[in-house]
Design a protein around this motif. Structure first.
Motif: not given
Length: 474
Positions: A14-17, A97-102, A107-108
């Motif tokens: 998550s990045n809050g959105n 795997d991540a949700v971009d912080f900004h 993305m995988r």
């Protein structure tokens, strides 16, 4: 284990959105946007984003029972790592795997490994399916964008752009768009089972899509596929985020997000250092999990796992003020300021004009579902509340103020939050007993006065009186 083979998410990002939950097969199981906990565009059983590996003339989907899985998180960051191994096929699929912080970007970084002694032609298929917005499932569109080398899924003011590349050399090799769950269509993922996608360019209604990557692997070698979904509240916004990814590349975005998570954790470093070394990793993960459930507008979501929707009326993707306060409290003690401020701003916005908080709320501040009436047996008409929810928010706010002793905090919250809440609590007292009037108990079942609620109300009133004195409101 739930009957459909799903369980609590091994990876949440998550990045809050944008908030993404991966299930035990590494598939996208929950895809919330633009709020954490609200508008899950992948909430139903048919909305799993399948991953398939085609080789030697056959396809194997990662959820077909032939793969062994392990999951973990990268060091001190909300970046997941999945490893899937298929002994029979002699293949491994790994993914960072991540949700971009900004940016609102999932993305995988996929690593396909050939364990065989022979060269092999392998095709990796990534399937995506959404039920965008209100869940009606009748007005979604998916189409291929040749100028962007991407697939666009959209409906109204929600848009998702899907793309990827083999390492950073070229875009996906195959694609197709189709229907699922209507008119006899099982889903476009079936198109991948012969190893060749039909390149259908557009569909509307209940739509899904697949992109394919062709890999030529020598014995005991590997290749990487970079895959992403850019989200936006307009097609233009989603395409802008997609362009950021294509220009910067997935490795740069993963590294940027990793650094940002490390920077965020610096606030807690002094407290982390006090913990025995063998306890630090689970402690850090706990902090990150709490953070992953906090929306950028302040709501703290109880749980984003929607598996229970298959068996009951509702899920836990709401903000209970009590749960939110207890989740925020350790962050306050660790020295974080942004998340508590957002939460108290949220409570201030949703608070009833009379000074109390209701049962639960959606991430956007709308009132959540409830089974509590205004009319109660053997009691006068009363608001359908749990009094402790208002009281614990007030008490935890006092902890936030005590931590910082900042007059700006008082000027921002005293008249708008503390005073109306404390005034309501002080007025909501039974004259005969001197105890708080009845409200629903901690488990949301019985309308009564409990020891727990009485204790929290008392603590909140004592704390509020001290804040009132500091505010010059003796």
């Amino acid at each position: 284990n739930a009957p459909d083979g799903n369980m609590a998410r091994p990876i949440v990002l998550s990045n809050g959105n944008l908030h993404v939950g991966l299930n035990k097969f590494g598939e996208v199981h929950d895809f919330y946007y633009p709020y954490v906990g609200l508008e899950n565009h992948a909430a139903a059983k048919m909305l799993r984003h399948r991953i398939g590996v085609w080789t030697d003339g056959k396809i194997s989907w990662l959820d077909d029972g032939s793969w062994q899985f392990s999951f973990q998180y990268h060091h001190r960051s909300l970046i997941g790592y999945m490893k899937a191994y298929n002994r029979h096929l002699g293949l491994s699929v790994e993914s960072d795997d991540a949700v971009d912080f900004h940016h609102d970007l999932f993305m995988r970084n996929v690593h396909v490994i050939n364990h065989a002694d022979t060269p092999r032609e392998i095709r990796l298929f990534m399937h995506q399916v959404f039920d965008i917005g209100d869940g009606a499932g009748n007005g979604d569109t998916a189409q291929y964008l040749p100028d962007s080398q991407a697939i666009l899924h959209y409906r109204g003011n929600r848009a998702f752009v899907i793309s990827g590349s083999v390492s950073e050399s070229h875009s996906f090799d195959q694609y197709s768009i189709g229907l699922f769950g209507i008119e006899g269509h099982q889903g476009t993922f079936v198109d991948a089972e012969d190893g060749v996608l039909s390149r259908n360019n557009v569909e509307h209604g209940r739509v899904d899509s697949v992109v394919g990557f062709d890999l030529s692997l020598t014995p005991h070698s590997s290749s990487r596929v970079h895959y992403w979904i850019a989200a936006g509240t307009s097609i233009r916004e989603a395409l802008f985020t997609h362009e950021i990814m294509t220009e910067q590349g997935i490795i740069k975005r993963l590294m940027s997000s990793s650094r940002s998570w490390h920077e965020w954790l610096k606030t807690a470093e002094k407290e982390i250092a006090k913990i025995p070394s063998d306890r630090q990793d689970p402690f850090i993960k706990s902090i990150l999990f709490v953070k992953s459930h906090i929306d950028n507008r302040g709501a703290v979501i109880a749980s984003t796992d929607t598996t229970m929707l298959n068996y009951s009326r509702d899920a836990y993707s709401y903000c209970w003020p009590r749960d939110g306060a207890y989740a925020i409290w350790p962050l306050i003690r660790l020295g974080f300021t942004r998340e508590p401020t957002l939460f108290f701003d949220f409570c201030k916005r949703v608070m009833n004009p009379k000074g109390y908080l209701m049962h639960k709320y959606q991430s956007d501040g709308a009132l959540g579902s409830s089974w509590h009436p205004y009319i109660h047996a053997n009691h006068p008409t009363a608001p359908p509340i749990q009094l402790d929810e208002t009281a614990i928010v007030l008490f935890v706010f006092s902890q936030f103020y005590d931590r910082h002793r900042d007059k700006k905090i008082l000027s921002h919250y005293y008249k708008s939050l503390v005073k109306p809440m404390a005034s309501f609590l002080a007025s909501y007292i039974d004259e005969k007993t001197g105890l708080p009037k009845a409200s629903y108990d901690l488990w949301e079942e019985v309308f009564m006065t409990t020891t727990y609620t009485t204790a929290v109300v008392y603590g909140a009133l004592v704390a509020s009186s001290k804040i009132a004195e500091d505010s010059g409101d003796n």
